[in-house]
Motif scaffolding. Structure first.
Motif, PDB file in Angstrom:
ATOM      1  N   GLY A  99       0.791  -1.221   0.000  1.00  0.00           N
ATOM      2  CA  GLY A  99       0.000   0.000   0.000  1.00  0.00           C
ATOM      3  C   GLY A  99       0.823   1.270   0.000  1.00  0.00           C
ATOM      4  O   GLY A  99       0.278   2.368   0.039  1.00  0.00           O
ATOM      5  N   HIS A 100       2.145   1.134  -0.030  1.00  0.00           N
ATOM      6  CA  HIS A 100       3.040   2.282  -0.132  1.00  0.00           C
ATOM      7  C   HIS A 100       4.406   1.788  -0.571  1.00  0.00           C
ATOM      8  O   HIS A 100       4.691   0.584  -0.518  1.00  0.00           O
ATOM      9  CB  HIS A 100       3.122   3.070   1.174  1.00  0.00           C
ATOM     10  N   PRO A 101       5.288   2.696  -1.002  1.00  0.00           N
ATOM     11  CA  PRO A 101       6.610   2.278  -1.486  1.00  0.00           C
ATOM     12  C   PRO A 101       7.406   1.476  -0.447  1.00  0.00           C
ATOM     13  O   PRO A 101       7.319   1.723   0.760  1.00  0.00           O
ATOM     14  CB  PRO A 101       7.316   3.604  -1.800  1.00  0.00           C
ATOM     15  N   VAL A 102       8.183   0.510  -0.938  1.00  0.00           N
ATOM     16  CA  VAL A 102       9.006  -0.341  -0.079  1.00  0.00           C
ATOM     17  C   VAL A 102      10.386   0.290   0.153  1.00  0.00           C
ATOM     18  O   VAL A 102      10.997   0.079   1.203  1.00  0.00           O
ATOM     19  CB  VAL A 102       9.160  -1.746  -0.706  1.00  0.00           C
ATOM     20  N   HIS A 103      10.858   1.067  -0.810  1.00  0.00           N
ATOM     21  CA  HIS A 103      12.194   1.655  -0.724  1.00  0.00           C
ATOM     22  C   HIS A 103      12.444   2.383   0.609  1.00  0.00           C
ATOM     23  O   HIS A 103      13.493   2.165   1.234  1.00  0.00           O
ATOM     24  CB  HIS A 103      12.429   2.585  -1.919  1.00  0.00           C
ATOM     25  N   PRO A 104      11.518   3.221   1.096  1.00  0.00           N
ATOM     26  CA  PRO A 104      11.789   3.915   2.362  1.00  0.00           C
ATOM     27  C   PRO A 104      11.964   2.969   3.552  1.00  0.00           C
ATOM     28  O   PRO A 104      12.646   3.314   4.516  1.00  0.00           O
ATOM     29  CB  PRO A 104      10.565   4.810   2.562  1.00  0.00           C
ATOM     30  N   LEU A 105      11.374   1.790   3.490  1.00  0.00           N
ATOM     31  CA  LEU A 105      11.547   0.825   4.575  1.00  0.00           C
ATOM     32  C   LEU A 105      12.912   0.142   4.507  1.00  0.00           C
ATOM     33  O   LEU A 105      13.609   0.010   5.507  1.00  0.00           O
ATOM     34  CB  LEU A 105      10.453  -0.251   4.504  1.00  0.00           C
ATOM     35  N   VAL A 106      13.283  -0.283   3.312  1.00  0.00           N
ATOM     36  CA  VAL A 106      14.518  -1.050   3.132  1.00  0.00           C
ATOM     37  C   VAL A 106      15.749  -0.169   3.305  1.00  0.00           C
ATOM     38  O   VAL A 106      16.793  -0.638   3.746  1.00  0.00           O
ATOM     39  CB  VAL A 106      14.501  -1.761   1.763  1.00  0.00           C
TER      40      VAL A 106
ATOM     41  N   SER B  26      10.391  12.756  -0.854  1.00  0.00           N
ATOM     42  CA  SER B  26       9.223  12.121  -0.239  1.00  0.00           C
ATOM     43  C   SER B  26       8.248  13.117   0.373  1.00  0.00           C
ATOM     44  O   SER B  26       7.043  13.001   0.170  1.00  0.00           O
ATOM     45  CB  SER B  26       9.672  11.157   0.864  1.00  0.00           C
ATOM     46  N   TYR B  27       8.780  14.066   1.122  1.00  0.00           N
ATOM     47  CA  TYR B  27       7.901  14.937   1.897  1.00  0.00           C
ATOM     48  C   TYR B  27       7.558  16.249   1.209  1.00  0.00           C
ATOM     49  O   TYR B  27       6.396  16.632   1.155  1.00  0.00           O
ATOM     50  CB  TYR B  27       8.504  15.190   3.280  1.00  0.00           C
ATOM     51  N   ALA B  28       8.537  16.943   0.664  1.00  0.00           N
ATOM     52  CA  ALA B  28       8.251  18.221   0.004  1.00  0.00           C
ATOM     53  C   ALA B  28       7.628  18.017  -1.373  1.00  0.00           C
ATOM     54  O   ALA B  28       6.766  18.773  -1.786  1.00  0.00           O
ATOM     55  CB  ALA B  28       9.523  19.061  -0.109  1.00  0.00           C
ATOM     56  N   GLN B  29       8.082  16.972  -2.078  1.00  0.00           N
ATOM     57  CA  GLN B  29       7.573  16.724  -3.423  1.00  0.00           C
ATOM     58  C   GLN B  29       6.492  15.637  -3.464  1.00  0.00           C
ATOM     59  O   GLN B  29       5.919  15.396  -4.516  1.00  0.00           O
ATOM     60  CB  GLN B  29       8.718  16.338  -4.357  1.00  0.00           C
TER      61      GLN B  29
END
Length: 173
Positions: free
Chosen positions: A46-53, A157-160
């Motif tokens: 339900g969301h990108p995996v990259h930020p977790l890994v 992630s946050y600003a864009q």
């Protein structure tokens, strides 16, 4: 120098459009837009995996610096290697997301990736050093590059809002 202004300036570097567009097209060509793409981008979650890994190499490398300063050089070196081993899957997941970014996001994403590749190179160089001070110099350079890459990733992630509400939008179609 204002960090916020610097991060926003990265969005305007139109000289990156050619290279970032080429990377996005190459990733789309290799990964496609099917099941593999959805798996790598985290549809199942339900969301990108990259930020977790990405927490694996970051955590390993930050902890390696702490251990090195504490005199636990062998343990620090092992954590650097853990971070390096976690880098290829982290990059793969980031590239899958990168292929779906808009032009301004790709500019920041390319700089984010470059900073993190530089960081990985510095950490790899630190494993080749024999002296404590040369190892620490490479660790410091790696942490500096990692911080810059991380700041750009956070901006992306946050600003864009890269990847924000992506699955909700695709489910609505």
């Amino acid at each position: 120098m204002n960090l916020r202004r610097t991060l926003h300036a990265a969005e305007s570097l139109d000289a990156l459009d050619g290279p970032s567009g080429a990377v996005a097209r190459a990733v789309r060509r290799v990964v496609g837009r099917g099941e593999v793409d959805r798996l790598l981008r985290g549809e199942w979650l339900g969301h990108p995996v990259h930020p977790l890994v990405v927490t694996l190499p970051i955590g390993a490398w930050v902890c390696s610096a702490v251990l090195d300063l504490g005199g636990r050089h062998a343990a620090a070196r092992q954590l650097v290697k853990v971070g390096l081993a976690a880098t290829p899957p982290t990059v793969l997941l980031g590239l899958a997301d990168f292929a779906h970014l808009d032009v301004r996001q790709r500019r920041v994403g390319l700089l984010h990736a470059a900073g993190n590749v530089l960081a990985a190179g510095c950490f790899l160089a630190s494993t080749r050093c024999r002296g404590v001070w040369s190892t620490r110099a490479w660790l410091l350079a790696g942490l500096t590059a990692l911080s810059a890459g991380g700041a750009l990733g956070g901006h992306l992630s946050y600003a864009q809002a890269a990847g924000v509400h992506r699955w909700q939008e695709e489910d609505a179609r």
